[in-house]
Design a protein around this motif. Structure first.
Motif, short mmCIF file in Angstrom:
data_model
loop_
_atom_site.label_atom_id
_atom_site.label_comp_id
_atom_site.label_asym_id
_atom_site.label_seq_id
_atom_site.Cartn_x
_atom_site.Cartn_y
_atom_site.Cartn_z
N GLU A 1 0.84 -1.19 0.00
CA GLU A 1 0.00 0.00 0.00
C GLU A 1 0.88 1.24 0.00
OE1 GLU A 1 -2.83 -0.01 3.13
OE2 GLU A 1 -3.73 -1.93 2.55
N TRP A 2 0.38 2.29 -0.66
CA TRP A 2 1.15 3.53 -0.74
C TRP A 2 1.34 4.12 0.66
CZ3 TRP A 2 0.67 8.61 0.65
CH2 TRP A 2 1.63 9.48 0.11
N SER A 3 2.53 4.62 0.88
CA SER A 3 2.83 5.25 2.17
C SER A 3 3.98 6.21 1.98
CB SER A 3 3.21 4.18 3.21
OG SER A 3 3.76 4.79 4.36
N ARG A 4 3.93 7.32 2.67
CA ARG A 4 5.05 8.26 2.61
C ARG A 4 6.30 7.66 3.22
NH1 ARG A 4 3.57 13.42 1.27
NH2 ARG A 4 1.33 13.93 1.39
N GLU A 5 6.10 6.70 4.08
CA GLU A 5 7.23 6.08 4.77
C GLU A 5 7.59 4.72 4.16
OE1 GLU A 5 4.45 7.19 6.56
OE2 GLU A 5 5.43 9.14 6.81
N ARG A 6 7.18 4.48 2.93
CA ARG A 6 7.47 3.19 2.32
C ARG A 6 8.98 2.90 2.35
NH1 ARG A 6 5.41 1.82 -3.64
NH2 ARG A 6 3.44 1.73 -2.51
N PRO A 7 9.36 1.71 2.80
CA PRO A 7 10.78 1.36 2.81
C PRO A 7 11.37 1.42 1.41
CG PRO A 7 9.50 -0.20 4.10
CD PRO A 7 8.51 0.67 3.36
N PRO A 8 12.64 1.71 1.28
CA PRO A 8 13.25 1.91 -0.04
C PRO A 8 13.58 0.63 -0.78
CG PRO A 8 14.90 2.20 1.67
CD PRO A 8 13.59 1.98 2.38
N LEU A 9 13.38 -0.55 -0.16
CA LEU A 9 13.84 -1.79 -0.77
C LEU A 9 12.70 -2.56 -1.43
CD1 LEU A 9 16.48 -2.96 1.83
CD2 LEU A 9 16.85 -1.89 -0.39
N GLY A 10 11.93 -1.90 -2.25
CA GLY A 10 10.94 -2.59 -3.06
C GLY A 10 9.51 -2.23 -2.73
N GLY A 11 8.62 -2.43 -3.71
CA GLY A 11 7.24 -2.02 -3.57
C GLY A 11 6.26 -3.17 -3.44
N TYR A 12 6.75 -4.38 -3.10
CA TYR A 12 5.87 -5.53 -2.99
C TYR A 12 5.90 -6.08 -1.57
CZ TYR A 12 6.15 -5.27 -8.05
OH TYR A 12 6.11 -4.82 -9.35
N VAL A 13 4.83 -6.78 -1.23
CA VAL A 13 4.76 -7.46 0.06
C VAL A 13 4.56 -8.95 -0.22
CG1 VAL A 13 3.90 -5.48 1.33
CG2 VAL A 13 2.27 -7.04 0.23
N PRO A 14 4.99 -9.81 0.70
CA PRO A 14 4.86 -11.25 0.47
C PRO A 14 3.41 -11.68 0.28
CG PRO A 14 6.40 -10.81 2.25
CD PRO A 14 5.74 -9.50 1.93
N ASN A 15 3.19 -12.51 -0.71
CA ASN A 15 1.87 -13.08 -0.98
C ASN A 15 1.87 -14.51 -0.46
OD1 ASN A 15 -0.54 -14.04 -1.97
ND2 ASN A 15 -0.19 -13.40 -4.08
N GLU A 16 1.15 -14.73 0.63
CA GLU A 16 1.14 -16.04 1.29
C GLU A 16 0.07 -16.97 0.71
OE1 GLU A 16 3.22 -16.96 3.58
OE2 GLU A 16 4.08 -15.15 4.49
N SER A 17 -0.65 -16.54 -0.30
CA SER A 17 -1.73 -17.35 -0.85
C SER A 17 -1.22 -18.68 -1.39
CB SER A 17 -2.44 -16.59 -1.98
OG SER A 17 -3.36 -17.43 -2.65
N LEU A 18 -1.98 -19.74 -1.12
CA LEU A 18 -1.63 -21.05 -1.65
C LEU A 18 -1.91 -21.14 -3.14
CD1 LEU A 18 -2.97 -23.38 1.20
CD2 LEU A 18 -0.64 -22.52 0.86
N ASP A 19 -2.68 -20.21 -3.67
CA ASP A 19 -3.01 -20.21 -5.09
C ASP A 19 -1.97 -19.46 -5.93
OD1 ASP A 19 -5.38 -21.63 -4.66
OD2 ASP A 19 -6.49 -19.78 -4.24
N ALA A 20 -1.16 -18.65 -5.29
CA ALA A 20 -0.15 -17.89 -6.04
C ALA A 20 0.94 -18.83 -6.54
CB ALA A 20 0.46 -16.82 -5.14
N THR A 21 1.39 -18.61 -7.76
CA THR A 21 2.40 -19.49 -8.34
C THR A 21 3.50 -18.69 -9.04
OG1 THR A 21 2.77 -21.40 -9.79
CG2 THR A 21 1.17 -19.75 -10.54
N MET A 22 4.70 -19.23 -8.99
CA MET A 22 5.81 -18.67 -9.75
C MET A 22 6.00 -19.39 -11.08
SD MET A 22 7.46 -16.08 -8.29
CE MET A 22 9.20 -16.11 -8.74
N LEU A 23 5.77 -20.70 -11.10
CA LEU A 23 6.11 -21.50 -12.26
C LEU A 23 4.90 -22.09 -12.99
CD1 LEU A 23 9.16 -23.55 -10.88
CD2 LEU A 23 9.16 -21.31 -12.00
N GLY A 24 3.75 -22.18 -12.33
CA GLY A 24 2.61 -22.84 -12.92
C GLY A 24 2.70 -24.35 -12.77
N ASP A 25 1.57 -25.02 -12.75
CA ASP A 25 1.53 -26.45 -12.46
C ASP A 25 2.37 -27.28 -13.41
OD1 ASP A 25 -0.15 -25.98 -10.34
OD2 ASP A 25 -1.99 -26.47 -11.44
#
Length: 397
Positions: free
Chosen positions: A225-249
């Protein structure tokens, strides 16, 4: 020839319109009491754009990287070079430096060109095609390619769009451009995505190179989420969803099958970093469940040595982690000619990382993997743009 996704949708909708109210037939092939019924037609962007891409391939010049010698299946590999992040408009001086190291194989592991620079959302990805054409025009590159066998996978900037994944509508055309330029194998051309594997060398000295595709099937990343205090090391947060995939089935199944094949040493290539969790730019850290699955899948491989290679970061380092009793190593080499600075101390301090055992080098670099078969030892080395040694680490398997 230019075409928008909206235009593709309109064309396909028109073509399929006559079928949308087709009569429902009884078993005797006579119309049933209900003469017609609406048919829901839901097409993916891949399907919508397929006719356009089929025509486009016949009308435009398709850039190719040029001749490349095949790596003989019986070759005993002792030196492999690796690099990433090569801008087609930047100086190509690194090819001579890599050639001077006399590698038997070079792995081009992502952001091999920057084809999304200047992209104006045209479905034909003209900026990507032009980027490949520019890269092919560099004598330094084509001379190197004519001498050293190469294997390649992609990252976002040669996939088509910064940080894009499986929902990128133009991914099929990006794949066609990639496979044409690099002269991909029949195995790669026969399936979606650009993942690939090869085994080289005699029994007792077999090297398996596994090139993963972390783009074509990847779920969308979860943005912070946007924030004035966003840390400088990237704009993503971990997605813990079991449905999320990097490689596909399908690619996951393929990887498990590849890791079950007999090999003495495995080189596993991911365009984005695997081990580190110290930042929230792109990487396997974006999907912790998938990252753990990868480490576990690698741990369960048929007995062999192993090293992970990655790029993407425009900085280089060597990483080490322990996963359920096994020590795993990763060499990140980036970039060949698009460095963000030369202040190594500042780069290292900006991203503290317990898993990184070296400074974080933001300067131009390439990597070497040297194999000592007698000692069963592997040495990872990072080289600068004059082939000076930046860092080196040896481990036994």
């Amino acid at each position: 020839m230019r075409f928008s996704l909206l235009a593709a949708t309109a064309v396909v909708t028109t073509v399929l319109a006559p079928f949308a109210a087709a009569p429902i037939m009884a078993h005797d092939d006579e119309p049933a009491q209900v003469k017609s019924a609406p048919v829901a037609v839901s097409l993916t962007p891949d399907q919508l754009l397929a006719p356009y891409y089929e025509a486009l391939a016949q009308q435009v010049d398709m850039p190719v990287a040029g001749p490349n010698p095949a790596l003989a299946a019986g070759t005993t590999l002792t030196r492999i070079a690796v690099g990433s992040c090569n801008h087609q408009n930047a100086p190509q001086h690194m090819w001579a430096q890599i050639a001077s190291a006399n590698p038997q194989l070079f792995l081009m592991i992502g952001d091999n060109v920057y084809g999304d620079n200047g992209w104006d959302a045209d479905a034909g990805l003209e900026s990507l095609r032009s980027a490949y054409a520019m890269q092919a025009s560099h004598r330094e590159f084509t001379d190197f390619r004519a001498r050293v066998p190469m294997m390649a996978t992609w990252d976002d900037h040669d996939y088509g769009l910064n940080d894009a994944g499986g929902n990128f509508p133009m991914r099929r055309w990006g794949e066609t451009l990639f496979e044409t330029f690099w002269g991909s194998s029949d195995a790669v051309r026969s399936r979606p995505g650009v993942y690939e594997s090869s085994i080289t060398g005699p029994e007792g000295r077999r090297v398996q190179v596994i090139l993963l595709d972390t783009r074509f099937f990847r779920s969308d990343l979860k943005r912070a989420e946007w924030s004035r205090e966003r840390p400088p090391l990237g704009g993503y947060v971990p997605n813990e969803s079991l449905d999320a995939t990097m490689l596909g089935d399908t690619q996951w199944q393929w990887l498990e099958q590849e890791l079950a094949k007999p090999a003495d040493l495995r080189i596993v290539v991911s365009s984005t970093q695997v081990i580190t969790t110290a930042h929230q730019f792109e990487g396997w850290t974006n999907m912790p469940v998938e990252r753990n699955r990868l480490l576990e899948t690698l741990r369960q491989r048929e007995a062999s040595g192993m090293v992970i290679l990655s790029g993407d970061r425009h900085a280089a380092g060597i990483y080490k982690t322990a996963h359920r009793g096994e020590t795993m190593w990763e060499l990140t080499s980036s970039s060949l000619n698009l460095a963000f600075g030369n202040d190594i101390e500042r780069s290292t301090a900006r991203e503290p990382d317990a898993a990184r055992i070296t400074p974080f080098f933001p300067i131009e670099n390439y990597g070497l993997v040297d194999i000592d078969w007698k000692a069963k030892a592997l040495t990872m080395t990072l080289k600068g743009n004059t082939s000076d040694t930046l860092a080196s680490q040896t481990f036994n398997w």
